[in-house]
Design a protein around this motif. Sequence first.
Motif, PDB file in Angstrom:
ATOM      1  N   TRP A  16      20.694   6.180  -4.653  1.00 17.06           N
ATOM      2  CA  TRP A  16      20.591   5.760  -5.368  1.00 17.06           C
ATOM      3  C   TRP A  16      22.117   6.064  -6.348  1.00 17.06           C
ATOM      4  CZ3 TRP A  16      17.062   9.063  -5.649  1.00 17.06           C
ATOM      5  CH2 TRP A  16      15.799   9.042  -4.997  1.00 17.06           C
ATOM      6  N   TYR A  80      20.009   3.855   1.724  1.00 24.20           N
ATOM      7  CA  TYR A  80      20.347   5.142   0.832  1.00 24.20           C
ATOM      8  C   TYR A  80      20.054   6.325   2.632  1.00 24.20           C
ATOM      9  CZ  TYR A  80      19.646   2.804  -2.854  1.00 24.20           C
ATOM     10  OH  TYR A  80      19.275   2.068  -3.834  1.00 24.20           O
ATOM     11  N   ALA A  85      16.304   9.728  -0.422  1.00 21.54           N
ATOM     12  CA  ALA A  85      15.974   8.125  -1.062  1.00 21.54           C
ATOM     13  C   ALA A  85      16.116   7.299  -0.216  1.00 21.54           C
ATOM     14  CB  ALA A  85      17.897   8.106  -1.510  1.00 21.54           C
TER      15      ALA A  85
END
Length: 99
Positions: A16, A80, A85
Amino acid sequence: MSEPIKILHIHAQAYWHGDAWIVGNREALERLRELIDAALLGVIIKADFFTNDGEGYSVHIVPVEGQIDTPAIASLAVPYIDPDAEEKRGDAVWPWKMK
């Protein structure tokens, strides 16, 4: 005279808020721009590029309408690549499964 080789590297976000990178020679970046222009007309596009080690691959550009709360956008798998993630939703839509 042969056509110049289109060298393009696309590095995804690891997590992120991470940066994504597109690095390429002029020929590749101009071709990528042409593909994006076509995709903006609603056409699904595929074109071939190479990495600097000579390995070829295809780039697919898929236009999709909407904003973050539109079902077509909200259902997309997150991009991602870091294991902490990566996409965990079982119903997420991966780009290679889009029609």
